[in-house]
Design a protein around this motif. Structure first.
Motif, PDB file in Angstrom:
ATOM      1  N   LEU A 483      62.995  -7.510 -20.049  1.00 34.31           N
ATOM      2  CA  LEU A 483      63.289  -5.792 -20.012  1.00 34.31           C
ATOM      3  C   LEU A 483      63.202  -5.843 -18.409  1.00 34.31           C
ATOM      4  CD1 LEU A 483      60.859  -4.277 -22.329  1.00 34.31           C
ATOM      5  CD2 LEU A 483      63.342  -3.783 -22.111  1.00 34.31           C
ATOM      6  N   LEU A 484      62.479  -6.604 -17.840  1.00 42.24           N
ATOM      7  CA  LEU A 484      62.561  -6.426 -16.087  1.00 42.24           C
ATOM      8  C   LEU A 484      63.505  -6.687 -15.520  1.00 42.24           C
ATOM      9  CD1 LEU A 484      58.766  -7.767 -15.539  1.00 42.24           C
ATOM     10  CD2 LEU A 484      59.735  -5.375 -15.075  1.00 42.24           C
ATOM     11  N   VAL A 485      64.529  -8.013 -16.258  1.00 43.04           N
ATOM     12  CA  VAL A 485      65.772  -8.522 -15.321  1.00 43.04           C
ATOM     13  C   VAL A 485      66.728  -7.254 -15.687  1.00 43.04           C
ATOM     14  CG1 VAL A 485      67.410  -9.967 -15.745  1.00 43.04           C
ATOM     15  CG2 VAL A 485      65.189 -10.948 -15.861  1.00 43.04           C
ATOM     16  N   LEU A 486      66.799  -6.804 -16.951  1.00 42.12           N
ATOM     17  CA  LEU A 486      67.785  -5.882 -17.107  1.00 42.12           C
ATOM     18  C   LEU A 486      67.563  -4.329 -16.270  1.00 42.12           C
ATOM     19  CD1 LEU A 486      68.362  -6.016 -20.947  1.00 42.12           C
ATOM     20  CD2 LEU A 486      70.168  -6.630 -19.148  1.00 42.12           C
ATOM     21  N   ALA A 487      66.112  -4.081 -16.295  1.00 43.55           N
ATOM     22  CA  ALA A 487      65.937  -2.974 -15.357  1.00 43.55           C
ATOM     23  C   ALA A 487      66.462  -3.083 -13.935  1.00 43.55           C
ATOM     24  CB  ALA A 487      64.449  -2.605 -15.511  1.00 43.55           C
ATOM     25  N   ALA A 488      66.091  -4.193 -13.559  1.00 39.83           N
ATOM     26  CA  ALA A 488      66.594  -4.305 -12.223  1.00 39.83           C
ATOM     27  C   ALA A 488      68.261  -4.273 -12.052  1.00 39.83           C
ATOM     28  CB  ALA A 488      66.302  -6.037 -11.654  1.00 39.83           C
ATOM     29  N   LEU A 489      68.821  -4.836 -12.881  1.00 44.60           N
ATOM     30  CA  LEU A 489      70.450  -4.849 -12.995  1.00 44.60           C
ATOM     31  C   LEU A 489      70.788  -3.454 -13.088  1.00 44.60           C
ATOM     32  CD1 LEU A 489      71.218  -8.042 -15.502  1.00 44.60           C
ATOM     33  CD2 LEU A 489      71.878  -7.791 -12.919  1.00 44.60           C
ATOM     34  N   SER A 490      70.107  -2.511 -13.927  1.00 41.14           N
ATOM     35  CA  SER A 490      70.492  -1.172 -14.333  1.00 41.14           C
ATOM     36  C   SER A 490      70.287  -0.517 -12.910  1.00 41.14           C
ATOM     37  CB  SER A 490      69.477  -0.511 -15.241  1.00 41.14           C
ATOM     38  OG  SER A 490      69.511  -1.312 -16.401  1.00 41.14           O
ATOM     39  N   ALA A 491      69.292  -0.826 -12.259  1.00 36.75           N
ATOM     40  CA  ALA A 491      69.107  -0.011 -10.960  1.00 36.75           C
ATOM     41  C   ALA A 491      70.194  -0.397  -9.924  1.00 36.75           C
ATOM     42  CB  ALA A 491      67.663  -0.283 -10.327  1.00 36.75           C
ATOM     43  N   VAL A 492      70.289  -1.574  -9.785  1.00 34.23           N
ATOM     44  CA  VAL A 492      71.281  -2.302  -8.517  1.00 34.23           C
ATOM     45  C   VAL A 492      72.613  -2.425  -8.872  1.00 34.23           C
ATOM     46  CG1 VAL A 492      68.988  -2.814  -7.304  1.00 34.23           C
ATOM     47  CG2 VAL A 492      70.301  -4.432  -8.755  1.00 34.23           C
ATOM     48  N   GLY A 493      73.066  -2.409 -10.387  1.00 34.77           N
ATOM     49  CA  GLY A 493      74.358  -2.734 -10.660  1.00 34.77           C
ATOM     50  C   GLY A 493      75.328  -2.221  -9.815  1.00 34.77           C
ATOM     51  N   GLY A 494      75.090  -1.277  -9.275  1.00 33.48           N
ATOM     52  CA  GLY A 494      76.084  -0.396  -8.349  1.00 33.48           C
ATOM     53  C   GLY A 494      76.778  -1.389  -6.991  1.00 33.48           C
ATOM     54  N   VAL A 495      75.956  -2.461  -6.926  1.00 31.36           N
ATOM     55  CA  VAL A 495      76.316  -3.268  -5.769  1.00 31.36           C
ATOM     56  C   VAL A 495      77.944  -4.089  -5.836  1.00 31.36           C
ATOM     57  CG1 VAL A 495      74.083  -3.940  -4.975  1.00 31.36           C
ATOM     58  CG2 VAL A 495      75.204  -5.246  -6.862  1.00 31.36           C
ATOM     59  N   LEU A 496      78.025  -4.016  -7.267  1.00 31.37           N
ATOM     60  CA  LEU A 496      79.279  -4.501  -7.918  1.00 31.37           C
ATOM     61  C   LEU A 496      80.568  -3.823  -7.055  1.00 31.37           C
ATOM     62  CD1 LEU A 496      79.132  -5.448 -11.468  1.00 31.37           C
ATOM     63  CD2 LEU A 496      79.181  -6.929  -9.653  1.00 31.37           C
ATOM     64  N   TYR A 497      80.351  -2.404  -6.660  1.00 33.84           N
ATOM     65  CA  TYR A 497      81.266  -1.513  -6.061  1.00 33.84           C
ATOM     66  C   TYR A 497      81.428  -1.583  -4.669  1.00 33.84           C
ATOM     67  CZ  TYR A 497      84.406   2.288  -5.428  1.00 33.84           C
ATOM     68  OH  TYR A 497      85.599   3.112  -5.273  1.00 33.84           O
ATOM     69  N   LEU A 498      80.224  -2.638  -4.165  1.00 36.45           N
ATOM     70  CA  LEU A 498      79.969  -2.580  -2.625  1.00 36.45           C
ATOM     71  C   LEU A 498      81.597  -2.973  -1.953  1.00 36.45           C
ATOM     72  CD1 LEU A 498      77.328  -1.778  -1.284  1.00 36.45           C
ATOM     73  CD2 LEU A 498      77.216  -4.355  -1.187  1.00 36.45           C
ATOM     74  N   GLY A 499      81.795  -1.953  -0.930  1.00 30.00           N
ATOM     75  CA  GLY A 499      82.937  -2.315  -0.484  1.00 30.00           C
ATOM     76  C   GLY A 499      84.280  -2.328  -1.480  1.00 30.00           C
ATOM     77  N   GLY A 500      84.067  -1.661  -2.482  1.00 28.62           N
ATOM     78  CA  GLY A 500      85.069  -1.675  -3.722  1.00 28.62           C
ATOM     79  C   GLY A 500      85.517  -3.001  -4.301  1.00 28.62           C
ATOM     80  N   TRP A 501      84.567  -3.934  -4.263  1.00 32.56           N
ATOM     81  CA  TRP A 501      84.795  -5.168  -4.494  1.00 32.56           C
ATOM     82  C   TRP A 501      85.309  -5.339  -5.960  1.00 32.56           C
ATOM     83  CZ3 TRP A 501      82.825  -8.313  -8.604  1.00 32.56           C
ATOM     84  CH2 TRP A 501      83.031  -9.706  -8.728  1.00 32.56           C
ATOM     85  N   VAL A 502      84.567  -4.688  -7.212  1.00 31.20           N
ATOM     86  CA  VAL A 502      85.178  -4.781  -8.312  1.00 31.20           C
ATOM     87  C   VAL A 502      86.395  -4.424  -8.498  1.00 31.20           C
ATOM     88  CG1 VAL A 502      84.310  -2.574  -9.225  1.00 31.20           C
ATOM     89  CG2 VAL A 502      84.396  -4.543 -10.817  1.00 31.20           C
ATOM     90  N   VAL A 503      86.988  -3.362  -7.607  1.00 31.86           N
ATOM     91  CA  VAL A 503      88.511  -3.039  -7.840  1.00 31.86           C
ATOM     92  C   VAL A 503      89.257  -3.989  -7.285  1.00 31.86           C
ATOM     93  CG1 VAL A 503      89.827  -1.260  -7.278  1.00 31.86           C
ATOM     94  CG2 VAL A 503      87.606  -0.671  -7.662  1.00 31.86           C
ATOM     95  N   ASP A 504      88.768  -4.556  -6.189  1.00 34.12           N
ATOM     96  CA  ASP A 504      89.746  -5.554  -5.654  1.00 34.12           C
ATOM     97  C   ASP A 504      89.941  -6.757  -6.510  1.00 34.12           C
ATOM     98  OD1 ASP A 504      90.074  -3.801  -3.441  1.00 34.12           O
ATOM     99  OD2 ASP A 504      88.570  -4.765  -2.261  1.00 34.12           O
ATOM    100  N   TRP A 505      89.036  -7.328  -6.917  1.00 31.33           N
ATOM    101  CA  TRP A 505      88.375  -8.434  -7.808  1.00 31.33           C
ATOM    102  C   TRP A 505      89.492  -8.171  -9.003  1.00 31.33           C
ATOM    103  CZ3 TRP A 505      86.892 -13.187  -8.213  1.00 31.33           C
ATOM    104  CH2 TRP A 505      86.585 -13.943  -9.391  1.00 31.33           C
ATOM    105  N   LEU A 506      89.568  -7.017  -9.690  1.00 32.95           N
ATOM    106  CA  LEU A 506      90.465  -6.787 -10.871  1.00 32.95           C
ATOM    107  C   LEU A 506      92.097  -6.573 -10.515  1.00 32.95           C
ATOM    108  CD1 LEU A 506      87.946  -5.002 -13.072  1.00 32.95           C
ATOM    109  CD2 LEU A 506      89.146  -7.113 -13.654  1.00 32.95           C
ATOM    110  N   THR A 507      92.101  -6.065  -9.322  1.00 36.98           N
ATOM    111  CA  THR A 507      93.724  -5.784  -8.946  1.00 36.98           C
ATOM    112  C   THR A 507      94.558  -6.764  -9.571  1.00 36.98           C
ATOM    113  OG1 THR A 507      92.826  -4.521  -7.074  1.00 36.98           O
ATOM    114  CG2 THR A 507      95.216  -5.136  -7.142  1.00 36.98           C
TER     115      THR A 507
END
Lengths: 646, 173, 540
Positions: A483-507
């Protein structure tokens, strides 16, 4: 191992991969799928002798797959952006001249993210299950089936051909069926399992026809082949393909009109709900649409259909979520709704694919978190699921409460939490595309805030309403750590979008297009936050300011009644499909058994026949069968003559 | 019309007439005996067409074996031999119509199949023992042999279904 | 004088011995020969030894014939520009070509395992599942006596071999007369076998009589159709009919009526609607081993013959008969699927399911995708033959499972008795579930590959609408198969529940073969598809 070749996906530069880079890690790609599959085979066929260590093996397999996945991810990161597609050929599956199907795996940025999500969240949920299922005598079997699911899901996302994908598609369906019905002794579980399977078959029919159509028009079903052929295909074909694939996606992802099975599927053990019916399997539809971007991009009608389905489901699920007292069903409604958002985004085209996948990932984190939290609550409340019997649990279960709160903040889109980023992007794309869609999505965000706040308040904060013989307690560490691990991911999952990373990755896979808005981006964000705040406030007024009755009120508004009845989804299915089906069946049986008899021999024959049937347990007379044959032969010959000689 | 033609007509009429009597007579035994006449008249037709082998086979097998078997069956079972009422059921019109249509179609088939082909009766031709033997044992030898297998299978089946107490008494065959 | 006369005769009639290529048709001869030996064994071997001798003889004969088939297939000459392999043998009576040999192989393999089912003795505590004394009336003293003395009919083995011989002859026939004889040879022993059940004998005898009467009726249609076609073409050889059709332009009443009536006879054997009415009753009444044998082998043989007649002889008129076959296929799938839903007896359910599968097979058949020189796409022939093999093994396995689920009165065929089987015997229930999933067409089972093959070939053959109907139909059947699985695993047993009798190794081997083939053809179908592909087209 098999030779590997690089695969160009919508890019011309990725013609070859340097062997020095490719050699090591990627040749183990097949192991990612094989490990859980082998583990499942051992656990399901091994019998009681594996009881002692079954759960440990069951956890080790997805963790090992996850480790491999991370290695490959790191390795992919070091490669050139257009060089990140790896194909592994396993064996020739079907070869008939011009039509070949290779059983092959494709690792590209899109499937990479899915592999990480499935094995990562999957591993966490496996570990959690050790505690959750500790007292179940059939725990080993549970882990076997869970491994089977993971293997099938990995095959689904890694297959390099629609037909291989279809194998995984049916495999996850089967595993989901088995796991929903895991508690066989409950009649409702068996019924729910059957319903899920059958409704999914309708979607599968769409898939099957789509694959067939691809084969017939393109002569191939591999992603590479179809994407190359789609450029020259007619819009009509592509629209048909898109709609059929959408039907498949609706079945698997519980989208309107094939949504009815998901709420019933909550009969399965909670880890199953978390893994299959929240984080991974139900998102397979989104994967399918995104993977088939080369089809949808050229078929605007199909895209519009995807958007409509997504929007309708987003609201539909949210409304259902508002009225449910069963904590898992409320969360299930929310799952439908969130996946609706993903479809909506994917239907918008290149502008939204990456956002859909981004939301899919964050949703995988926070929804798994919420479900496991709900499981933790149920675990300590003697498997009570009715939120009207909860209340005041926050001080008694601090870790569960805090982690659940993280998930809650993420799903309503509280600023800076993961859901905030991903939902915000979808709203932007929606507003850029169409105002109606944009406002609809915004409204959905408000409702989401309302029902999630309601869940939160009824479970943890309002005065306690549980019976005296219930002794809520915090769950063991094997459950709280995940639960703690997932909670951490829920909180900070937004880092994937840091600098538009996830979009660039999938382009390289899905292309890129930036939303063009008439207003500054912050206006949308602000509006979203305002709507969410309003939803929370309404929930506060309606739930926290009053006493929550232990029994659900009977005298409620029409809207509540409708929402409680899943917006009459089942009633609709029954009226539109089941009743006509039953009538058809009955009349066919009647004609087959009695009609012929009746018309020939009249009532006397019918009565005589009935008693004869009872005596001999036999239904038919030879003479009536013979008469059917004569009639059939007559029709056949006359039809032949009439059709050809006229 | 030649003598042969006249005789052929006569035989044909006899065959049709006795066939009608087979299905209309009120006594089962008479019916069987009329069948002898029908089949005999048919044999006569064959003979007139120069198919002597077929004609004798017709006499031997149909008259000699099949009808006799029929009569045996009538005698050995307790089938009534006297006048029977109610042998003709209400379906006779339908039955007659069916028979008529079937006959009509078959005639059409024969006419269409052979068209205007003419075979001289004076020459030795299709119905002779030579040509029959040639056809059966050369061209159709496989189906012919397989038919014997069919008969054997039927025989075995008949024994299985009928052999009762007689063999149950014996301990070893 | 007599001697002189004899020599004159010998001079006048030069008897040419028929030209029979024994090297090509000996698999059939082996089967018939072993059947004849079996009849002799019945006559001369002492009763206690017959069972062992007959079983070994039948199994060895079928095995030998299979080896022979493989050897014959090894050196088939190529003809028709390499599109087909083989030739016309036995004075034009038989076409020994690739498809024939593939079908022979399938029939021989399936009947080999059927023999094992026939020979199962442990389930009835020491005797076979066939009537101890067929002549004894049910419920009489004689019947009880026969059963206490442990009598059994070992004639079933030669009878079954006769049927197998007929089944091999049927799809290989190159003229309509041979085909008709073959039809009778394959049907007659089956009529008998259906009536020989040890338990529920009235039901069994009724089934046999029904099958016999309706079968004779269907044979009549078939024969009448042959007569009409002969009237049209003036010949009964398939190539001759094809020639007549190509040379004459336009539809002809005689030909069309002939095609229609012959189709009735063939569709009856296949169990296609509206000629399916016999299937459930007969499947239910017949001894389960015989049902399995019929469901698997008869279907293969009859489809082989249907394909040959309609592709080789009536190929030139395909635009005339295709609409009719479309309707029949759609109707068969509809009737099969919908009526499967309401069945409460396992054997009847499997019967209706076999009707539905006949519909799927017809879908592949209607595609009429022939091989061409420059492409080697999936042809209808390949697809249908693959389907037949896959379905044959699955259905044989399913019926084998039915034989071991029992209660005090024999096999417990009522579906309610199957509730909770998963708790009683998880392995057996799992195996049956696998067969159900294969019927349903779940990927990674043979059923999926088979459906995939026929649907794609039909789709490529412009039968899209039919494929859509077929996919819809398979969705409907999902209800049924899932219902059975739910019943076995998720329902509580009624009363005492069924007992799973432990069969001898014979039945176990048969079930295992079903499982292995079902999985193998789903995961790695390529070798078999290749084999079917190599078989090529029919020779003409």
């Amino acid at each position: 191992m098999s030779p590997m070749t690089a695969l160009p996906v919508l890019s011309e530069t990725a013609s070859a991969v340097a062997p020095a880079q490719a050699g090591g890690v990627y040749s183990l790609l097949w192991l990612v799928v094989a490990l859980p599959a082998v583990s499942a085979a051992i656990l399901l066929l091994g019998g009681r002798s594996t009881n002692a260590w079954g759960h440990l093996l069951g956890c080790a397999a997805p963790i090992a797959s996850f480790a491999l996945g991370v290695l490959m991810f790191v390795s992919l990161l070091t490669r050139d952006a257009h060089d990140r597609a790896i194909e592994q050929h396993l064996f020739d599956w079907i070869t008939t001249g011009s039509y070949d199907v290779d059983a092959g795996l494709l690792l590209d940025p899109l499937s990479m993210l899915f592999v990480l999500l499935i094995t990562g969240v999957g591993s966490i949920i496996h570990v959690y299950s050790i505690g959750y299922m500790a007292e179940d005598p059939r725990r080993r079997r549970f882990f076997g089936q869970l491994n089977l699911f993971v293997a099938a899901m990995l095959l689904l996302v890694l297959g390099s051909d629609y037909l291989v994908l279809f194998v995984g598609w049916e495999g996850v369906g089967l595993a989901s069926y088995l796991l929903i019905g895991f508690w066989q002794h409950k009649h409702s579980a068996a019924t729910a399992a059957k319903k899920a399977f059958v409704v999914n078959r309708v979607g599968d029919m769409g898939m099957a026809l789509a694959v067939m159509l691809m084969f017939a028009t393109f002569g191939t079903t591999s992603f590479v082949g179809v994407s190359a052929a789609a450029e020259g295909a007619s819009t009509a074909t592509l629209t048909a393909l898109g709609l059929l694939l959408l039907l498949g996606a609706c079945g698997k992802s519980a989208q309107v009109p094939l949504q009815s099975w998901l709420l019933d599927a909550m009969e399965g053990p909670t880890p199953v709900s978390a893994l299959i019916h929240a984080a991974t399997m139900v998102t397979a539809g989104v994967y399918l649409v995104t993977r088939s971007n080369f089809i949808f991009n050229e078929a605007p009608t199909a895209q519009t259909a995807v958007v409509i389905v997504g929007l309708v489901t987003a609201l539909w699920g949210a409304i259902i979520g508002c009225a449910k007292d069963d904590i898992k069903k409320a969360l299930a409604g929310s799952t439908m709704s969130q996946i609706g958002y993903m479809h909506l985004a994917a239907g918008l085209g290149p502008i939204g694919y990456a956002f859909a996948i981004f939301h899919l990932l964050t949703h995988g984190f926070f929804k798994a978190n919420l479900f496991l939290g709900a499981g933790s609550v149920m675990h300590s409340m003697n498997d009570e699921v009715d939120m009207r019997r909860y209340g005041g649990l926050a001080p008694l279960m601090p870790i569960t409460f805090l982690t659940f709160a993280m998930g809650y903040l993420a799903i309503i889109g509280f600023p800076l939490f993961s859901g905030f980023w991903s939902k915000d992007l979808i709203l932007e794309a929606a507003f850029a595309e169409n105002l109606v869609v944009g406002f609809g999505a915004l409204l959905g965000a408000g409702i989401t805030a309302f029902y999630m706040t309601r869940v939160m308040l009824m479970t943890f904060l309002s005065p306690k309403r549980w019976a005296d013989d219930v002794h809520p307690h915090e769950s063991p560490r094997v459950m709280t750590v995940p639960l703690l691990v997932l909670a951490a991911l829920s909180a900070v999952g937004g880092v994937l979008y840091l600098g538009g990373w996830v979009v660039d990755w999938l382009t390289p896979v899905v292309g890129e297009e930036h939303p063009e808005l008439g207003v500054p981006v912050w206006v949308i964000s602000l509006a979203a936050v305002a709507v969410v705040a309003a939803g929370v406030a309404v929930a506060w007024v309606l739930v926290a300011k009053r006493d929550v009755p232990r029994e659900a009120p009977v005298r409620v508004s029409v809207f509540t009644t409708a929402a409680r009845a899943d917006l009459f989804g089942d009633a609709l299915n029954e009226a539109v499909f089941m009743r006509p089906g039953q009538h058809l069946t009955r009349s066919l049986v009647y004609v087959d058994n009695r009609g012929v008899d009746g018309t020939v021999n009249g009532l006397g024959g019918l009565i005589g026949g009935a008693s004869g049937r009872l005596r001999r347990l036999q239904t038919g007379f030879v003479r009536s069968y013979a008469l059917t044959m004569v009639a059939g032969a007559f029709v056949v010959v006359v039809a032949l003559l009439a059709a050809n000689l006229s | 019309m030649s003598v042969v033609g006249l005789l052929f007509l006569l035989m044909g009429a006899m065959a049709v007439g006795s066939a009608l009597l087979v299905v209309t007579t009120a006594r089962l035994v008479h019916s069987a005996l009329w069948l002898v006449v029908t089949l005999g008249a048919l044999a006569g037709c064959y003979l007139l067409l120069g198919a002597e082998f077929v004609a004798w086979v017709q006499i031997l097998i149909y008259v000699g074996a099949v009808v006799v078997l029929l009569l045996f069956a009538l005698m050995l079972t307790r089938a009534p031999t006297g006048v029977q009422t109610g042998l003709t059921t209400g379906n006779r019109v339908v039955a007659a119509a069916t028979a008529g249509v079937v006959g009509l179609v078959l005639v059409t088939v024969v006419v269409a199949g052979f068209g205007g082909a003419r075979v001289s009766v004076d020459e030795e031709s299709v119905g002779s023992a030579t040509s029959m033997g040639d056809a059966i044992f050369r061209h159709w030898v496989l189906p012919f042999e397989v038919l014997s297998v069919l008969l054997l299978a039927a025989l075995v089946g008949a024994i299985v279904l009928s052999r009762g107490r007689a063999s149950s008494g014996e301990e070893t065959p | 004088m007599i001697a002189v006369h004899g020599s004159v005769l010998a001079q006048e009639i030069e008897i040419e011995s028929p030209n029979i290529a024994y090297s090509a048709i000996y698999p059939i001869l082996i089967v018939f020969g072993v059947a004849l030996v079996g009849v002799l064994v019945e006559a001369f071997a002492p009763r206690p030894r017959r069972y062992v001798v007959q079983t070994v003889l039948a199994a060895a004969g079928l095995g030998l014939a299979f080896v022979g088939t493989v050897l014959v297939a090894g050196d088939l000459p190529e003809t028709q520009n390499g599109l087909a392999r083989g030739g016309i043998e036995a004075e034009g009576a038989l076409a020994v070509d690739g498809p024939t040999l593939f079908i022979w192989g399938a029939i021989l393999l399936l009947s080999f395992f059927s023999v094992l089912l026939f020979a199962e003795r442990r389930l009835e505590s020491g005797v076979t599942a066939f009537a101890g004394q067929a002549a004894a009336l049910p419920g009489t003293e004689a019947e009880r006596e026969a059963s206490t003395r442990g009598l059994e009919h070992t004639e079933v083995f030669p009878l079954m071999l006769f049927a197998v011989g007929g089944m091999m002859l049927f799809p290989a026939s190159n003229d309509l007369l041979t085909m008709f004889v073959a039809l009778e040879v394959l049907s007659f022993p089956l009529y008998l076998l259906c009536g020989l059940a040890r338990r529920r004998r009235l039901l069994s005898q009724e089934a046999a009589v029904k099958y016999f009467l309706l079968g004779a009726f269907a044979s009549g249609f078939f024969l009448y159709g042959i007569a009409l076609v002969y009237g049209y073409a003036g010949t009964v050889t398939l190539a001759g009919i094809d020639g007549a059709i190509t040379n004459r332009v336009g539809g002809d009443g005689l030909l069309l009526a002939g095609i229609g009536l012959m189709a009735v006879g063939l569709l009856f054997k296949i169990g296609a609607a509206p000629f399916h009415a016999w299937t459930p009753d007969v499947y239910q009444g017949a001894p389960t081993a015989v049902t399995g044998f019929m469901a698997a082998c008869t279907k293969v043989a009859a489809f082989g013959a249907l394909l040959r007649v309609f592709y080789v002889a009536f190929g030139g008129a395909q635009w005339n008969w295709m609409p009719m076959m479309w309707i029949v296929a759609a109707l068969t799938m509809g009737v099969g699927c919908v009526l499967t839903l309401t069945q409460t007896d396992v054997k009847r359910m499997l019967a209706y399911s076999s009707i539905a599968h006949a519909g799927f097979l017809l879908t592949g058949f209607v595609g009429v995708q022939a091989a061409t020189r420059d492409s080697d796409d999936m042809t209808s022939l390949v697809a249908v033959m693959f389907y037949l093999l896959a379905y044959g093994f699955t259905t044989l396995g399913a019926f084998a499972v039915v034989t071991v689920v029992r209660d005090s009165s024999g096999e417990a065929t009522h579906l309610s008795r199957w509730a909770g089987l998963g708790k009683q015997s998880p392995v057996l229930a799992g195996v049956f579930a696998l067969f159900m999933l294969a019927f349903l067409g779940l990927p990674a089972t043979s059923g999926f590959m088979a459906k995939w093959a026929v649907f794609t070939s039909a789709w490529a053959g412009d039968a899209q609408l039919l494929v859509i109907i077929a996919v819809l139909a398979s969705v409907i059947t999902a209800f049924v198969y899932i219902r059975v699985i739910v019943l076995m695993f998720f329902a509580d047993p009624v009363g005492e529940g069924p007992t799973v009798a432990m069969p001898s190794v014979l039945t176990v081997v048969t079930i295992a073969a079903g499982v292995v083939v079902t999985v193998a053809l789903g995961v790695a179908p390529q070798p078999v598809l290749d084999l079917a592909h190599q078989a090529g087209e029919f020779v003409r």
